[in-house]
Design an enzyme around this catalytic site. Structure first.
Site, PDB file in Angstrom:
ATOM      1  N   ALA A  57       0.861  -1.174   0.000  1.00 62.17           N
ATOM      2  CA  ALA A  57       0.000   0.000   0.000  1.00 62.17           C
ATOM      3  C   ALA A  57       0.903   1.232   0.000  1.00 62.17           C
ATOM      4  CB  ALA A  57      -0.885  -0.019   1.242  1.00 62.17           C
ATOM      5  N   GLY A  96       0.633  -5.144   0.757  1.00 64.35           N
ATOM      6  CA  GLY A  96      -0.479  -5.143  -0.182  1.00 64.35           C
ATOM      7  C   GLY A  96      -0.087  -5.674  -1.554  1.00 64.35           C
ATOM      8  N   GLU A  99      -0.456  -9.303  -1.211  1.00 61.49           N
ATOM      9  CA  GLU A  99      -1.901  -9.574  -1.112  1.00 61.49           C
ATOM     10  C   GLU A  99      -2.564  -9.519  -2.493  1.00 61.49           C
ATOM     11  OE1 GLU A  99      -2.296  -6.582   2.097  1.00 61.49           O
ATOM     12  OE2 GLU A  99      -3.479  -8.119   3.112  1.00 61.49           O
ATOM     13  N   GLU A 119       3.969  -5.688   7.201  1.00 59.48           N
ATOM     14  CA  GLU A 119       3.076  -4.734   7.877  1.00 59.48           C
ATOM     15  C   GLU A 119       3.387  -4.580   9.360  1.00 59.48           C
ATOM     16  OE1 GLU A 119       2.097  -6.805   5.526  1.00 59.48           O
ATOM     17  OE2 GLU A 119       0.496  -5.953   4.295  1.00 59.48           O
TER      18      GLU A 119
END
Ligand code: 3HC
Length: 641
Positions: A57, A96, A99, A119
């Site tokens: 992210a 992310g 992911e 994270e």
């Protein structure tokens, strides 16, 4: 999106690291719609532009409210696509980014790709379905390591646990297109991988390891939810946990450190300044420090010439380096072939003349100004006229050392922390006359060594040792005022330090600091408050662990508070007429922090540190200040003090 032979190639292009910011998420949503709507497209390949897949992210967005489409929605959309998507991974698939790849039907990676869920290092847990999809793809134990440990793994390791379906040995895109052509539509099935763990034990163990940091514990709890709740509820629970952590003080602090370390590594005034080469390095001094520096340089693929005066000392240095590399192999950092290759890059010499071809020479000789000045004046005529000369002093006047070289503009300080091949910090000490490209060389080298570089101007002790002396002094004052070593240490470990200041001194040995104090005794301000307890311990032969006693008593591997030390402390208080009073852990920590912050403020006022974040990065990476607290100066701002 570009269609090739019925397969859509979706390229994410968001420099520098293809972070999944708002524009990327919108683009992916549109791509998924378009691909599903196009009857000529059978499958899709998702790939990153330039050097990497997706680094996660966009961390810079985390200080603002989340903006739709959320990454979790984008991934669900890709997963639900009528056409199978294949993730083609090179560089990094982190957070992310991984992911996103988990939402694809298949994953293929280049041999040098790194995959992980870091994270937790940002005070978070995966927030886009990672905890839910992972245990449906790989064994639970491996999922726990990835989610709670936060460390990326290699492509080979990822293949081993089933995180990816293949490694591309030729061009990545070709391999991914071939894989996409053969994946049946809707190949995914979300069956839980059959394995269990004792969740209570797992959470308790993580809590002990995390020393106050919340995210690793939350990561284990999130995985527990992911395998015990139905998938829909698990996705919702993960998202709620992620959003709560995103707004937490710990996550804010860890983001501060993330951006601070990167900004410090690239000072604005060095942008566009090319560093000098450092392929051939020399290290003078083969003690623990010199051998550690040589090890670090070897691990960064440098050719190293190690110089000592006597052959016996040189042999000891070589043995230390060999042991360091064997340790790196035992930890899985290098394999046996690489260990042998690195040893082959090491040359030993007992004559400084061997340094003639070096690009960079680091001295790690005895910590004495005259010794270093003499060495630099001798090195001058030997090394090439453009070679960089670095001193690894931890507190001496680098301006005076530089002045002793024929060309002071090529001299800087590179202050490593022991063990130099393990500790992540390097203070780059900037003498007044140093050339910009010589500073840039220090930063480039630090980056290759994988270290956090923080620049400091010249003063006694630079940033780290000055802040440490200040809070050690405060700890000594508290001993006289009524605290005990074990109380100070307990306050620090409760705060999040791995070890307290007195246990640390016992580990390092009390004798070196004692010798320094004796040397400086004549110049000490007689009016300044001086705590002599450590001197009394040393006079009694108590040098710390190596003598079985120091601030504590050591018996069969355990440490005990020692009544003899308490008697010594009482006597000192009494001799100074101080009425001892009791201290709580909060007051102890408040005083230690205030001492660090006051010294930090002084370093800023004197222009030694470039900004408060420099002090935070030094304390975190060199002195084990808990990272999740953001550093003493970050806390000072947060406290509004
Ligand atoms: N978001 C925003 N900026 C990022 C970023 C990210 N995820 N990752 C890196 N950057 C920026 C850095 O700030 C730096 O910016 P600068 O040039 O302005 O200083 C630039 O990209 C290059 O970064 P590095 O200096 O670190 O480059 P390296 O080549 O050494 O390393 C990397 C590349 C391994 C990708 C490293 O940057 C990294 O580890 N990044 C963070 C990865 C991460 O933590 N991802 C998880 C994010 S949280 C998440 O994904 C939540 C999700 O679950 C919903």
């Amino acid at each position: 999106v570009e269609v090739r032979d019925g397969i859509a190639v979706v390229t994410i292009d968001n420099p520098p690291v293809n972070a999944a910011g708002l524009a990327v998420r919108e683009g992916l949503m549109a791509a998924a719609e378009r691909i599903d709507a196009d009857p000529d497209v059978r499958a899709a390949v998702l790939i990153g532009a330039r050097a990497t897949f997706v680094a996660g992210a966009d961390i810079a967005e985390f200080d603002r409210p989340p903006a739709p489409p959320h990454l979790s929605d984008v991934i669900a959309r890709i997963e639900a696509s009528a056409k199978p998507w294949v993730a083609a991974i090179h560089g990094a698939a982190l957070g992310g980014g991984l992911e996103l790849a988990l939402g694809c039907a298949r994953r293929i990676a280049t041999p040098d790709a790194r995959l992980g869920l870091p994270e937790v290092t940002l005070g978070l847990i995966p927030g886009a379905g990672g905890t839910v999809r992972l245990p449906r793809l790989i064994p639970l134990r491996a999922a726990l390591d990835l989610v709670a440990g936060g460390k990326p793994i290699t492509a080979a390791e990822a293949l081993g646990i089933g995180l990816i379906d293949g490694i591309a040995n030729g061009p990545l895109l070709d391999a991914a297109l071939a894989l996409a052509a053969e994946v049946p539509p809707r190949a995914r099935d979300a069956v839980l991988y059959a394995s269990t763990v004792d969740w209570d034990a797992e959470i308790a163990a993580q809590r002990r390891r995390a020393r106050g940091q919340a995210s690793p514990v939350e990561a284990v709890e999130a995985l527990r939810d992911a395998v015990t709740l139905p998938p829909g509820a698990a996705f919702a629970a993960e998202r709620a946990r992620f959003l709560r952590l995103r707004g937490s003080d710990q996550a804010r602090a860890l983001r501060h450190v993330f951006f601070a370390e990167r900004a410090l590594a690239r000072p604005a005034d060095l942008r566009g300044v090319a560093p000098r080469p450092t392929a051939r390095c020399g290290v003078v001094g083969a003690g623990t420090m010199g051998a550690g520096i040589a090890t670090a340089l070897l691990l960064a693929d440098r050719h190293v010439t190690l110089v000592e005066r006597e052959a016996a000392a040189l042999d000891r240095g070589r043995a230390t380096i060999a042991a360091n590399l064997a340790d790196a192999r035992a930890r899985g950092r290098i394999d046996a072939d690489r260990e042998a290759a690195l040893i082959a890059r090491l040359t030993g010499a007992t004559d400084l003349a061997a340094l003639a071809p070096a690009d960079l020479v680091v001295e790690a000789v005895f910590e004495d100004l005259d010794v270093k000045i003499e060495l630099f004046s001798r090195l001058g005529p030997i090394v090439r006229p453009e070679a960089v000369l670095a001193t690894n002093t931890s507190y001496l006047d680098v301006n005076r050392i530089a002045a002793s070289a024929p060309d002071p503009s090529r001299v800087l300080g590179l202050h490593f922390f022991s063990p130099a091949h393990v500790m992540r910090l390097i203070e780059i000490v900037r003498p007044d006359g140093v050339a910009a490209d010589v500073r840039a060389t220090g930063f480039a080298l630090a980056r290759d060594l994988g270290k956090v570089a923080v620049e400091a101007k010249v003063c006694e002790g630079f940033i780290g040792n000055r802040v440490m002396s200040a809070y050690r002094r405060e700890a000594d004052f508290m001993l006289e005022d009524g605290a005990l070593p074990q109380q100070v240490d307990a306050a620090m470990t409760t705060f999040g330090f791995p070890m307290g200041v007195f246990a640390m001194q016992d580990l390092a040995g009390l004798d070196i600091a004692w010798a320094t104090r004796k040397r400086l005794a004549a110049t000490r301000d007689p009016a300044a408050r001086y705590v002599a307890i450590a001197d009394r311990l040393c006079e009694a032969g108590r040098f710390g662990r190596k003598t079985g006693a120091g601030w504590y008593r050591y018996e069969s591997g355990t440490s005990q508070p020692d009544p003899a030390v308490e008697a010594e402390i009482d006597a000192e208080s009494a001799a100074k007429g101080i009425a001892r009073r009791s201290f709580g852990a909060d007051e102890i920590m408040a005083r230690l922090l205030a001492a660090m912050q006051a010294e930090g403020a002084a370093l800023l006022a004197e222009g030694i540190a470039t900004g408060p974040e420099a002090i935070d990065a030094v304390m975190i990476n060199g002195f084990a200040f808990p990272r999740w607290r953001g550093g003493p100066m970050f806390m000072r701002t947060a406290q509004g003090a």
